[in-house]
Scaffold this active site. Sequence first.
Site, mmCIF file in Angstrom:
data_model
loop_
_atom_site.group_PDB
_atom_site.id
_atom_site.type_symbol
_atom_site.label_atom_id
_atom_site.label_comp_id
_atom_site.label_asym_id
_atom_site.label_seq_id
_atom_site.Cartn_x
_atom_site.Cartn_y
_atom_site.Cartn_z
ATOM 1 N N TYR A 62 -1.623 9.454 -13.643
ATOM 2 C CA TYR A 62 -1.312 8.049 -13.950
ATOM 3 C C TYR A 62 0.101 7.952 -14.463
ATOM 4 O O TYR A 62 0.506 8.716 -15.347
ATOM 5 C CB TYR A 62 -2.277 7.484 -14.997
ATOM 6 C CG TYR A 62 -3.119 6.407 -14.385
ATOM 7 C CD1 TYR A 62 -2.532 5.201 -14.000
ATOM 8 C CD2 TYR A 62 -4.466 6.591 -14.131
ATOM 9 C CE1 TYR A 62 -3.279 4.206 -13.379
ATOM 10 C CE2 TYR A 62 -5.224 5.611 -13.513
ATOM 11 C CZ TYR A 62 -4.621 4.420 -13.138
ATOM 12 O OH TYR A 62 -5.351 3.455 -12.518
ATOM 13 N N GLU A 64 1.915 4.557 -14.927
ATOM 14 C CA GLU A 64 2.330 3.146 -14.987
ATOM 15 C C GLU A 64 3.693 3.048 -15.644
ATOM 16 O O GLU A 64 3.968 3.719 -16.646
ATOM 17 C CB GLU A 64 1.306 2.330 -15.781
ATOM 18 C CG GLU A 64 0.057 2.051 -14.967
ATOM 19 C CD GLU A 64 -0.979 1.242 -15.730
ATOM 20 O OE1 GLU A 64 -0.805 1.039 -16.945
ATOM 21 O OE2 GLU A 64 -1.957 0.825 -15.108
ATOM 22 N N ASP A 207 13.025 -8.225 5.873
ATOM 23 C CA ASP A 207 11.918 -7.259 5.958
ATOM 24 C C ASP A 207 12.165 -6.405 7.198
ATOM 25 O O ASP A 207 11.961 -6.858 8.319
ATOM 26 C CB ASP A 207 10.596 -8.023 6.051
ATOM 27 C CG ASP A 207 9.398 -7.109 6.291
ATOM 28 O OD1 ASP A 207 9.582 -5.888 6.445
ATOM 29 O OD2 ASP A 207 8.265 -7.638 6.329
ATOM 30 N N THR A 233 8.570 -0.872 5.229
ATOM 31 C CA THR A 233 7.547 0.161 5.140
ATOM 32 C C THR A 233 8.271 1.501 5.221
ATOM 33 O O THR A 233 9.450 1.563 5.570
ATOM 34 C CB THR A 233 6.560 0.086 6.328
ATOM 35 O OG1 THR A 233 7.325 0.169 7.541
ATOM 36 C CG2 THR A 233 5.765 -1.193 6.313
ATOM 37 N N LYS A 236 6.894 3.731 9.492
ATOM 38 C CA LYS A 236 7.114 3.372 10.903
ATOM 39 C C LYS A 236 8.282 4.215 11.423
ATOM 40 O O LYS A 236 8.157 5.434 11.450
ATOM 41 C CB LYS A 236 7.298 1.863 11.020
ATOM 42 C CG LYS A 236 6.033 1.112 10.562
ATOM 43 C CD LYS A 236 6.121 -0.391 10.632
ATOM 44 C CE LYS A 236 4.825 -1.018 10.107
ATOM 45 N NZ LYS A 236 4.911 -2.498 10.041
ATOM 46 N N ARG A 242 2.553 6.465 4.465
ATOM 47 C CA ARG A 242 2.239 5.033 4.452
ATOM 48 C C ARG A 242 2.667 4.434 3.112
ATOM 49 O O ARG A 242 2.214 4.895 2.063
ATOM 50 C CB ARG A 242 0.724 4.900 4.634
ATOM 51 C CG ARG A 242 0.160 3.568 4.911
ATOM 52 C CD ARG A 242 -1.161 3.740 5.632
ATOM 53 N NE ARG A 242 -0.888 4.300 6.952
ATOM 54 C CZ ARG A 242 -0.501 3.567 7.993
ATOM 55 N NH1 ARG A 242 -0.409 2.260 7.904
ATOM 56 N NH2 ARG A 242 -0.225 4.140 9.150
HETATM 57 C C1 LIG Z 1 4.159 -3.399 9.312
HETATM 58 C C2 LIG Z 1 4.836 -4.543 8.678
HETATM 59 C C3 LIG Z 1 4.526 -4.936 7.368
HETATM 60 C C4 LIG Z 1 3.311 -4.464 6.618
HETATM 61 O O1 LIG Z 1 3.215 -3.183 6.328
HETATM 62 P P1 LIG Z 1 1.805 -2.591 5.778
HETATM 63 O O2 LIG Z 1 2.240 -1.278 5.231
HETATM 64 O O3 LIG Z 1 0.915 -2.518 6.950
HETATM 65 O O4 LIG Z 1 1.313 -3.513 4.729
HETATM 66 C C5 LIG Z 1 5.299 -5.922 6.788
HETATM 67 N N1 LIG Z 1 6.300 -6.501 7.464
HETATM 68 C C6 LIG Z 1 6.597 -6.175 8.736
HETATM 69 C C7 LIG Z 1 7.727 -6.871 9.423
HETATM 70 C C8 LIG Z 1 5.864 -5.196 9.393
HETATM 71 O O5 LIG Z 1 6.123 -4.914 10.671
#
Ligand SMILES: *Cc1c(COP(=O)(O)O)cnc(C)c1O
Length: 425
Positions: A62, A64, A207, A233, A236, A242
């Site tokens: 933990y 936090e 994003d 993220t 990807k 993840r």
């Molecule tokens: C994949 C994605 C997310 C979300 O990611 P998670 O880890 O699945 O919650 C957010 N924004 C965009 C543009 C994405 O392609």
Amino acid sequence: MDTIISTNFFGYFSNKTLNDEVFGAITDELQRQQNQIELIASENFASREVLSALGSVMTNKYAEGYPDRRYYGGCKFVDIAEKIAIERICKLFDCKFANVQPHSGAQANLSVFYALAQPGDTILGMGLAMGGHLTHGSPPTISGKWFRAVNYGVDENGILDYDQVQRLADEHRPKIILAGASSYSRRIDFARFRKIADSVGAYLFADVAHYAGLIVAGLYPSPIGHAHVVTSTTHKTLRGPRGGIILTNDEVIAKKVDSAVFPGVQGGPQMHTIAAKAVAFGEALRPEFKKYARDVLENSIAMAARLQEHGLNVISGGTDSHMSVVDVSGLSITGKIAEVELEEAGVTCNKNAIPFDKLPPSQTSGIRVGSAAMTTRGLGVNEFKKIADLIHKVLSKYGKSEYETVKREVRAETLDLCKKFPLYA
Ligand SMILES: *Cc1c(COP(=O)(O)O)cnc(C)c1O
């Protein structure tokens, strides 16, 4: 199921009687990954070092709070891991502040909303059906329920409609403008987005979940220096565990973001994941990653071009990234049928809405394909052209009398490709 390698490859500890089924499923999943052509644009194959950190004892801790200001004792070593992750991601993106604690991309986005907006505020983001992400204002999500969400999209050529963004910004005066997408293959002009945001006094929130790996390799425009705040993220194109990250150059926003992540949205951080992020960011700093990202882009462009040569309509007319959205309606099938049939032939991808789609999201007129995962396995331009040929072969023969034979032939070819480019071998 076709078997290439033996079980328990990662040396899992498992109780044979209690957890046979669970570890059996994990082993089957390993073999599925080894034996399929993985084209899901949001997926990748993390390195063994990343997997080792993920499966480590840091899951027990933990912590936090943030490094050197935790609410628990015993945080000396997890602090080291988190500091390295922060330092490396700031170097990769050339930015000043990073929060590496978000459990996912969606959590990162929720934290930014929590930091910068109030329920009832207006947000302006790309529509889901146009290529945007659920968390950018889609009705079933918090972003769609707590905010007045307005959507922009693409023009008739499938190119992001910046004039529409400006018009909607003028009309709705949003608190936040979101730039970023999950199924938009072209470059995003973050400088232009910032001009629009400034013209209405909005925050620009980028994003880059999909594009992050290409951005850190200098192959896709970076939002740093344009956006007030950036999320991504880590699993990807960045090829880590993840998870999510939040970046900014603004100290005031950085403080708000830290409080929003913890205690605002999350409790204890997942220190094993943060350690794995540190490992992955270290990999992305190496020259080999630049080469990897260049290959991802080249392979993606080659695959899209070949699909076009076969007469398929690639949305936006091509790609500047690791992904393409392909309209399959010309072959008189739906995206859903294409997804199912391709999987049986050994190619995994996902059905995807195309802009102005006439079919519902459960059917769709398109599929999305990406090159990030199979490039990690070492496939090059020739193999990606071959994959495009195989996709076309399956989809164009669907419903014809020779179809089952064709599908079997393609399955043999996809398995052959997988054997030539082993995964976790
Ligand atoms: C994949 C994605 C997310 C979300 O990611 P998670 O880890 O699945 O919650 C957010 N924004 C965009 C543009 C994405 O392609």
